[in-house]
Design a protein around this motif. Structure first.
Motif, short mmCIF file in Angstrom:
data_model
loop_
_atom_site.label_atom_id
_atom_site.label_comp_id
_atom_site.label_asym_id
_atom_site.label_seq_id
_atom_site.Cartn_x
_atom_site.Cartn_y
_atom_site.Cartn_z
N GLY A 225 -3.03 9.14 1.37
CA GLY A 225 -3.65 7.81 1.27
C GLY A 225 -4.50 7.49 2.48
N THR A 226 -4.52 6.20 2.83
CA THR A 226 -5.28 5.78 4.02
C THR A 226 -4.45 5.99 5.29
N GLY A 227 -3.15 6.30 5.09
CA GLY A 227 -2.25 6.39 6.24
C GLY A 227 -1.60 5.05 6.56
N HIS A 228 -1.94 4.02 5.78
CA HIS A 228 -1.42 2.68 6.06
C HIS A 228 -0.75 2.09 4.82
N PRO A 229 0.36 1.34 5.05
CA PRO A 229 1.00 0.67 3.92
C PRO A 229 0.11 -0.44 3.38
N TYR A 230 0.49 -0.96 2.24
CA TYR A 230 -0.22 -2.07 1.56
C TYR A 230 -1.59 -1.66 1.03
N PHE A 231 -1.92 -0.37 1.15
CA PHE A 231 -3.13 0.12 0.49
C PHE A 231 -2.72 1.02 -0.67
N SER A 232 -3.69 1.61 -1.34
CA SER A 232 -3.40 2.44 -2.51
C SER A 232 -4.29 3.68 -2.47
N THR A 233 -4.05 4.57 -3.42
CA THR A 233 -4.95 5.73 -3.48
C THR A 233 -6.30 5.34 -4.11
N ASP A 234 -6.36 4.17 -4.75
CA ASP A 234 -7.68 3.66 -5.18
C ASP A 234 -8.52 3.35 -3.95
N ALA B 189 8.73 2.08 2.24
CA ALA B 189 8.55 2.49 0.85
C ALA B 189 7.14 3.05 0.64
N ASP B 190 6.17 2.42 1.27
CA ASP B 190 4.79 2.90 1.14
C ASP B 190 4.60 4.24 1.85
N GLN B 191 5.33 4.44 2.93
CA GLN B 191 5.24 5.75 3.62
C GLN B 191 5.74 6.86 2.69
N ILE B 192 6.81 6.56 1.94
CA ILE B 192 7.32 7.56 0.99
C ILE B 192 6.24 7.83 -0.07
N GLY B 193 5.58 6.75 -0.52
CA GLY B 193 4.50 6.91 -1.51
C GLY B 193 3.37 7.79 -0.97
N MET B 194 3.02 7.58 0.29
CA MET B 194 1.94 8.40 0.89
C MET B 194 2.35 9.86 0.97
N TRP C 109 6.79 8.49 -6.71
CA TRP C 109 7.25 7.26 -6.04
C TRP C 109 6.09 6.30 -5.84
N ARG C 110 6.36 5.02 -5.97
CA ARG C 110 5.39 3.98 -5.60
C ARG C 110 6.08 3.04 -4.62
N GLY C 111 5.30 2.40 -3.78
CA GLY C 111 5.85 1.46 -2.81
C GLY C 111 6.74 0.42 -3.48
N ARG C 112 6.36 0.03 -4.72
CA ARG C 112 7.14 -1.01 -5.40
C ARG C 112 8.32 -0.44 -6.19
N THR C 113 8.61 0.87 -6.02
CA THR C 113 9.73 1.48 -6.75
C THR C 113 11.06 0.86 -6.33
N ILE D 183 -5.48 12.16 -5.03
CA ILE D 183 -4.46 12.12 -6.08
C ILE D 183 -3.46 11.00 -5.77
N GLY D 184 -3.06 10.27 -6.81
CA GLY D 184 -2.06 9.22 -6.64
C GLY D 184 -0.67 9.81 -6.43
N GLY D 185 0.33 8.94 -6.43
CA GLY D 185 1.69 9.42 -6.15
C GLY D 185 2.71 8.96 -7.17
N GLY D 186 2.23 8.28 -8.22
CA GLY D 186 3.13 7.63 -9.17
C GLY D 186 4.05 8.56 -9.95
N1 UDP Z 1 0.22 4.25 -0.53
C1 UDP Z 1 0.08 3.48 0.64
N2 UDP Z 1 -1.12 3.50 1.29
C2 UDP Z 1 -2.20 4.20 0.85
C3 UDP Z 1 -2.07 4.94 -0.36
C4 UDP Z 1 -0.86 4.94 -1.03
O1 UDP Z 1 1.01 2.85 1.08
O2 UDP Z 1 -3.25 4.18 1.50
C5 UDP Z 1 1.55 4.32 -1.18
C6 UDP Z 1 1.94 3.11 -2.01
O3 UDP Z 1 3.33 2.93 -1.83
C7 UDP Z 1 1.66 3.55 -3.43
C8 UDP Z 1 2.01 5.01 -3.39
O4 UDP Z 1 1.59 5.43 -2.07
O5 UDP Z 1 2.47 2.85 -4.36
C9 UDP Z 1 1.35 5.88 -4.40
O6 UDP Z 1 -0.06 5.65 -4.41
P1 UDP Z 1 -0.80 5.23 -5.76
O7 UDP Z 1 -2.15 4.75 -5.43
O8 UDP Z 1 -0.63 6.31 -6.77
O9 UDP Z 1 0.11 4.03 -6.21
P2 UDP Z 1 -0.05 2.88 -7.25
O10 UDP Z 1 -1.42 2.28 -7.09
O11 UDP Z 1 0.15 3.52 -8.59
O12 UDP Z 1 1.07 1.99 -6.81
#
Ligand code: UDP
Length: 231
Positions: free
Chosen positions: A127-136, A66-71, A53-57, A47-50
């Motif tokens: 997420g992956t546990g790492h910043p600069y990644f996404s839930t995709d 910021a990404d840690q908060i997203g995770m 919060w998103r890292g770019r919020t 599941i995403g986090g939007g």
């Molecule tokens: N995120 C991250 N690493 C990950 C997965 C998520 O840092 O492996 C953070 C990132 O800040 C992201 C937020 O969690 O913006 C929410 O994830 P999501 O994929 O929903 O974000 P989006 O792609 O919509 O920014």
């Protein structure tokens, strides 16, 4: 399909409210997933986090923080959805890639497969546990690692179009498209890192609209009206 990885966006949980949780929407998803589980299909969920919060919020704080908060937002989402799933009669487990003490279990492939094999819906939070990644990226990674047959990508739009259907009323929907075309044409299915991982690891995807009635069930049971992404 024996084992699927379902990706839900954070916004999907919020329904019309656009933030937080819309319980009726999540109960609707839970009831659909229960039909699959009762049929013997193993279900993993990212599941995403939007909706929180998103890292770019924030432009003012450090991106890693910021990404840690997203995770952590994705952890809240998974705990919530997992509990709703339990309330409709499913067994669930929430895994994270980092220690969350009593909140969730630390992910290992063996632990996840053990749960999946006994029909437990398995959530991959954090997420992956790492910043600069996404839930995709997390979705692709987890689907490959748990050896899922397919990724079920539930979206606000009902498939993949040649251009944004919100901007262009003449946009054409694909019934089927290859992952290499998705990558070459930079189609907004997943982010590029995630799409390339799917391409390299031959992980197919089914993209469909979450808002359409019974779309998760229909996608798995062959009544599919979205876009199939082939490898
Ligand atoms: N995120 C991250 N690493 C990950 C997965 C998520 O840092 O492996 C953070 C990132 O800040 C992201 C937020 O969690 O913006 C929410 O994830 P999501 O994929 O929903 O974000 P989006 O792609 O919509 O920014």
């Amino acid at each position: 399909m024996k084992r699927v990885l379902l990706k839900l966006s954070g916004e999907a949980l919020a329904g019309e409210k656009h933030t937080g949780f819309d319980e009726a929407t999540v109960i609707g998803v839970a009831k659909q997933v229960k039909v699959l589980v009762d049929d013997g299909i193993q279900v993993g969920i990212v599941i995403g986090g939007g909706n929180f919060w998103r890292g770019r919020t924030s432009e003012n704080i450090d991106r890693t923080k910021a990404d840690q908060i997203g995770m952590l937002a994705t952890v809240m989402n998974c705990i919530y959805v997992s509990e709703i799933f339990r309330s409709v009669g499913m067994e669930t487990e929430v895994f994270t890639p980092f220690e969350c003490a009593g909140f969730a279990k630390l992910f290992t492939k063996d632990r996840a497969l053990k749960r999946l094999n006994r029909g437990c819906v398995t959530f991959f939070a954090g997420g992956t546990g790492h910043p600069y990644f996404s839930t995709d990226t997390t979705t692709t990674l987890m689907a490959i690692e748990i050896e899922a047959d397919v990724i079920l990508l539930a979206k606000a739009v009902d498939g993949v179009y040649d251009s944004d259907p919100k901007q262009n009323p003449g946009a054409v929907k694909y019934d089927e498209i290859s992952i290499s075309d998705v990558v070459d044409q930079r189609l907004a299915v997943m982010d590029l890192t995630a799409s390339i991982m799917c391409m390299e690891n031959k992980m197919p995807m089914m993209v469909f609209g979450l808002g359409e009635k019974d779309s998760i069930i229909n996608t798995v049971k062959g009544n599919f009206t979205g876009t199939k992404i082939t490898v």
